[in-house]
Motif scaffolding. Structure first.
Motif, short mmCIF file in Angstrom:
data_model
loop_
_atom_site.label_atom_id
_atom_site.label_comp_id
_atom_site.label_asym_id
_atom_site.label_seq_id
_atom_site.Cartn_x
_atom_site.Cartn_y
_atom_site.Cartn_z
N LEU A 184 2.16 1.91 -3.38
CA LEU A 184 1.14 2.39 -4.32
C LEU A 184 0.44 3.67 -3.87
CD1 LEU A 184 -0.59 -1.04 -5.01
CD2 LEU A 184 0.89 0.24 -6.58
N TYR A 185 0.87 4.23 -2.77
CA TYR A 185 0.15 5.34 -2.13
C TYR A 185 -0.19 6.48 -3.08
CZ TYR A 185 -1.22 8.58 1.54
OH TYR A 185 -1.93 9.45 2.32
N ASP A 186 0.73 6.87 -3.94
CA ASP A 186 0.50 7.99 -4.86
C ASP A 186 0.09 7.52 -6.25
OD1 ASP A 186 1.05 10.03 -3.02
OD2 ASP A 186 3.20 9.78 -3.31
N GLN A 187 -0.36 6.27 -6.34
CA GLN A 187 -0.75 5.71 -7.63
C GLN A 187 -2.17 5.15 -7.54
OE1 GLN A 187 2.20 2.87 -8.99
NE2 GLN A 187 3.73 3.84 -7.70
N ASP A 188 -2.68 4.70 -8.66
CA ASP A 188 -3.99 4.04 -8.68
C ASP A 188 -3.78 2.57 -8.37
OD1 ASP A 188 -6.46 2.96 -9.16
OD2 ASP A 188 -6.69 3.84 -11.14
N TYR A 203 -7.50 -1.42 -2.46
CA TYR A 203 -6.85 -0.15 -2.68
C TYR A 203 -7.64 0.63 -3.72
CZ TYR A 203 -2.86 -2.79 -0.73
OH TYR A 203 -2.05 -3.57 0.03
N TYR A 205 0.84 -1.20 0.00
CA TYR A 205 0.00 0.00 0.00
C TYR A 205 0.88 1.26 0.00
CZ TYR A 205 -3.36 3.55 1.40
OH TYR A 205 -4.12 4.69 1.46
N SER A 217 -5.20 7.22 -5.95
CA SER A 217 -4.37 7.92 -4.96
C SER A 217 -5.14 8.97 -4.16
CB SER A 217 -3.18 8.58 -5.64
OG SER A 217 -3.62 9.56 -6.56
N THR A 218 -6.28 9.40 -4.64
CA THR A 218 -7.05 10.43 -3.94
C THR A 218 -8.10 9.86 -2.99
OG1 THR A 218 -8.57 10.54 -5.81
CG2 THR A 218 -6.73 12.11 -5.80
#
Length: 152
Positions: free
Chosen positions: A74-78, A108, A71, A111-112
């Motif tokens: 991938l935090y700033d990704q889709d 998940y 996670y 990112s928003t």
């Protein structure tokens, strides 16, 4: 009327006296580590039956260390195409007899958005409400339980 309620930390972390908390746990608004335990802040949605939209519980979910770091990666990704991961609810949710430790699946998101949660125990009231929705009476009960509305 509010359509969400959330916890700032997992219950086990919140229970640590404030003056010790930052020494024993690492946390921000979305991630938490307590020793070898790992938590992600997520959203569990209950659809409304008699109105548009949903009620959102902002809960913490305990996940495995590899899933936690995936996670973070991938935090700033889709991450919405990633497979769901298992976890357990880390908050005693108001208005339910028991929620701590209930198995869930975490998905998940972009990112928003915080990850979404699906309850894995089919006969738990939270799972039933997530599957079938909540009516205005139950919504009122939740608002009273969370202190968002006084009981009448």
């Amino acid at each position: 009327m509010p359509t969400d309620y959330g916890w700032k930390l997992p219950d086990d972390v919140w229970a640590i006296p404030e003056y010790e908390r930052k020494d024993k746990a690492k946390f921000d608004n979305d991630l938490c580590q307590l020793g070898n335990r790992f938590f992600i802040r997520c959203v569990l949605k209950l659809p409304f039956i008699d109105q548009a939209d949903f009620y959102a519980w902002g809960i913490w979910v305990e996940v495995s260390e590899p899933d936690f770091y995936r996670y973070v990666e991938l935090y700033d990704q889709d991450g919405s195409t990633e497979p769901q991961i298992p976890g357990i609810i880390a908050n005693a949710m108001l208005g339910y007899s028991t929620t701590l430790g209930i198995p869930v699946l975490v998905q998940y998101q972009a990112s928003t958005s915080r990850p979404s949660v699906t309850v894995s125990v089919n006969d738990h009231p939270l799972s039933v409400e997530q599957s079938h929705g909540i009516d205005s009476h139950r919504y009122h009960e939740i608002l009273v339980a969370t202190g968002s509305l006084s009981g009448l």
